[in-house]
Design a protein around this motif. Structure first.
Motif, short mmCIF file in Angstrom:
data_model
loop_
_atom_site.label_atom_id
_atom_site.label_comp_id
_atom_site.label_asym_id
_atom_site.label_seq_id
_atom_site.Cartn_x
_atom_site.Cartn_y
_atom_site.Cartn_z
N ASP A 43 103.69 -7.71 109.69
CA ASP A 43 103.33 -6.76 110.74
C ASP A 43 102.30 -5.83 110.13
O ASP A 43 102.63 -5.04 109.24
CB ASP A 43 104.55 -5.99 111.22
CG ASP A 43 104.22 -5.05 112.37
OD1 ASP A 43 103.05 -4.97 112.76
OD2 ASP A 43 105.16 -4.39 112.86
N PRO A 44 101.04 -5.91 110.56
CA PRO A 44 99.99 -5.15 109.88
C PRO A 44 100.02 -3.65 110.15
O PRO A 44 99.33 -2.90 109.47
CB PRO A 44 98.71 -5.79 110.42
CG PRO A 44 99.08 -6.28 111.75
CD PRO A 44 100.52 -6.71 111.65
N GLU A 86 85.31 -7.94 110.84
CA GLU A 86 85.99 -8.58 111.96
C GLU A 86 86.92 -9.69 111.46
O GLU A 86 87.98 -9.92 112.04
CB GLU A 86 84.96 -9.16 112.94
CG GLU A 86 85.54 -9.68 114.21
CD GLU A 86 86.31 -8.64 115.03
OE1 GLU A 86 87.31 -9.02 115.69
OE2 GLU A 86 85.94 -7.45 115.02
N SER A 87 86.55 -10.36 110.38
CA SER A 87 87.41 -11.41 109.84
C SER A 87 88.74 -10.83 109.34
O SER A 87 89.79 -11.48 109.49
CB SER A 87 86.70 -12.16 108.70
OG SER A 87 86.39 -11.28 107.65
N ALA A 88 88.72 -9.63 108.77
CA ALA A 88 89.97 -8.99 108.32
C ALA A 88 90.84 -8.64 109.52
O ALA A 88 92.07 -8.79 109.47
CB ALA A 88 89.66 -7.75 107.50
N ARG A 89 90.23 -8.19 110.60
CA ARG A 89 90.97 -7.88 111.82
C ARG A 89 91.63 -9.15 112.38
O ARG A 89 92.79 -9.15 112.76
CB ARG A 89 90.05 -7.27 112.88
CG ARG A 89 90.75 -6.95 114.20
CD ARG A 89 89.79 -6.40 115.25
NE ARG A 89 88.99 -5.31 114.76
CZ ARG A 89 89.39 -4.03 114.69
NH1 ARG A 89 90.60 -3.72 115.06
NH2 ARG A 89 88.58 -3.10 114.24
N ARG A 90 90.89 -10.25 112.39
CA ARG A 90 91.42 -11.51 112.91
C ARG A 90 92.59 -12.01 112.06
O ARG A 90 93.60 -12.45 112.59
CB ARG A 90 90.31 -12.57 112.96
CG ARG A 90 90.77 -13.93 113.43
CD ARG A 90 91.18 -13.93 114.88
NE ARG A 90 91.62 -15.26 115.27
CZ ARG A 90 92.57 -15.51 116.12
NH1 ARG A 90 93.18 -14.51 116.73
NH2 ARG A 90 92.92 -16.73 116.41
N ARG A 91 92.48 -11.90 110.74
CA ARG A 91 93.59 -12.33 109.86
C ARG A 91 94.82 -11.46 110.10
O ARG A 91 95.93 -11.96 110.13
CB ARG A 91 93.17 -12.29 108.40
CG ARG A 91 92.17 -13.38 108.12
CD ARG A 91 92.21 -14.07 106.81
NE ARG A 91 93.41 -14.21 106.07
CZ ARG A 91 94.17 -15.32 106.09
NH1 ARG A 91 93.86 -16.33 106.86
NH2 ARG A 91 95.23 -15.41 105.33
N ALA A 98 102.35 -14.35 113.83
CA ALA A 98 103.41 -15.12 113.16
C ALA A 98 104.74 -14.35 113.22
O ALA A 98 105.79 -14.94 113.49
CB ALA A 98 103.02 -15.41 111.72
N VAL A 99 104.70 -13.05 113.00
CA VAL A 99 105.92 -12.24 113.09
C VAL A 99 106.46 -12.27 114.52
O VAL A 99 107.66 -12.47 114.74
CB VAL A 99 105.66 -10.79 112.62
CG1 VAL A 99 106.85 -9.89 112.92
CG2 VAL A 99 105.35 -10.76 111.13
N ARG A 100 105.57 -12.13 115.51
CA ARG A 100 106.01 -12.20 116.92
C ARG A 100 106.62 -13.56 117.26
O ARG A 100 107.47 -13.68 118.12
CB ARG A 100 104.84 -11.93 117.87
CG ARG A 100 104.51 -10.48 118.04
CD ARG A 100 103.63 -10.22 119.27
NE ARG A 100 102.44 -11.04 119.34
CZ ARG A 100 101.27 -10.73 118.81
NH1 ARG A 100 101.13 -9.61 118.12
NH2 ARG A 100 100.23 -11.53 118.94
#
Length: 160
Positions: free
Chosen positions: A73-74, A82-87, A94-96
């Motif tokens: 959960d970030p 933007e790539s960090a946001r997408r990851r 995955a947690v959801r």
């Protein structure tokens, strides 16, 4: 010749029997009701595999590795890229989807057709099955690759 591949993979599965597995996941869009309630997409469990380099070996199938992430959960963060946001979104999905925090999840994987091994990292070139261990990398014998990678998985070097 694909029998050679199947034999090598059967031997790999028997050697890996006690080794830890990792999860396969697939992105699932919410149904209408969940979407109305504000639930977004999630990553759901699609099986488990042993990660052996670029191969994901399951009980009945072999997959080409896609993207690897850890379920987390970030929280709230600012992102420069933007790539960090997408990851971060993928980790939260995955947690959801029910993965335990910290669990390794593979997404974007592709099932390999062992009858047509020229499509993906597995290649038949003459009598010996080969594997391309990295995009653009050299080919090496599949038997040697599996032996080396399984050895590292079962008995990692100190500090690994």
């Amino acid at each position: 010749m694909t029998d050679d591949i199947r034999t090598l993979l059967a031997d790999a599965r028997s050697r890996l029997a006690g080794a830890p597995r990792e999860a396969l996941g697939e992105i699932a869009e919410p149904g209408r009701l969940r979407a109305l309630l504000g639930s977004g997409p999630r990553i759901v469990r699609a099986g488990s595999v042993w990660r052996v380099g670029v191969l994901l070996i399951g009980d009945d199938a072999v997959f080409e590795e896609g993207e690897v992430l850890r379920a987390v959960d970030p929280g709230r963060r600012g992102y420069v890229a933007e790539s960090a946001r997408r990851r971060a979104e993928l980790r939260a999905m995955a947690v959801r989807g029910g993965f335990d925090p910290g669990e390794t999840v593979h997404i974007g994987w592709r099932r390999l057709d062992l009858d047509l091994p020229a499509d993906g990292p597995l290649v038949l070139d003459g009598p010996e099955p080969l594997i391309r261990w990295a995009p653009g990398g050299a080919l090496m014998p599949l038997a040697s690759y599996l032996s080396e990678r399984i050895g590292l998985l079962l008995d990692p070097p100190g500090g690994a």
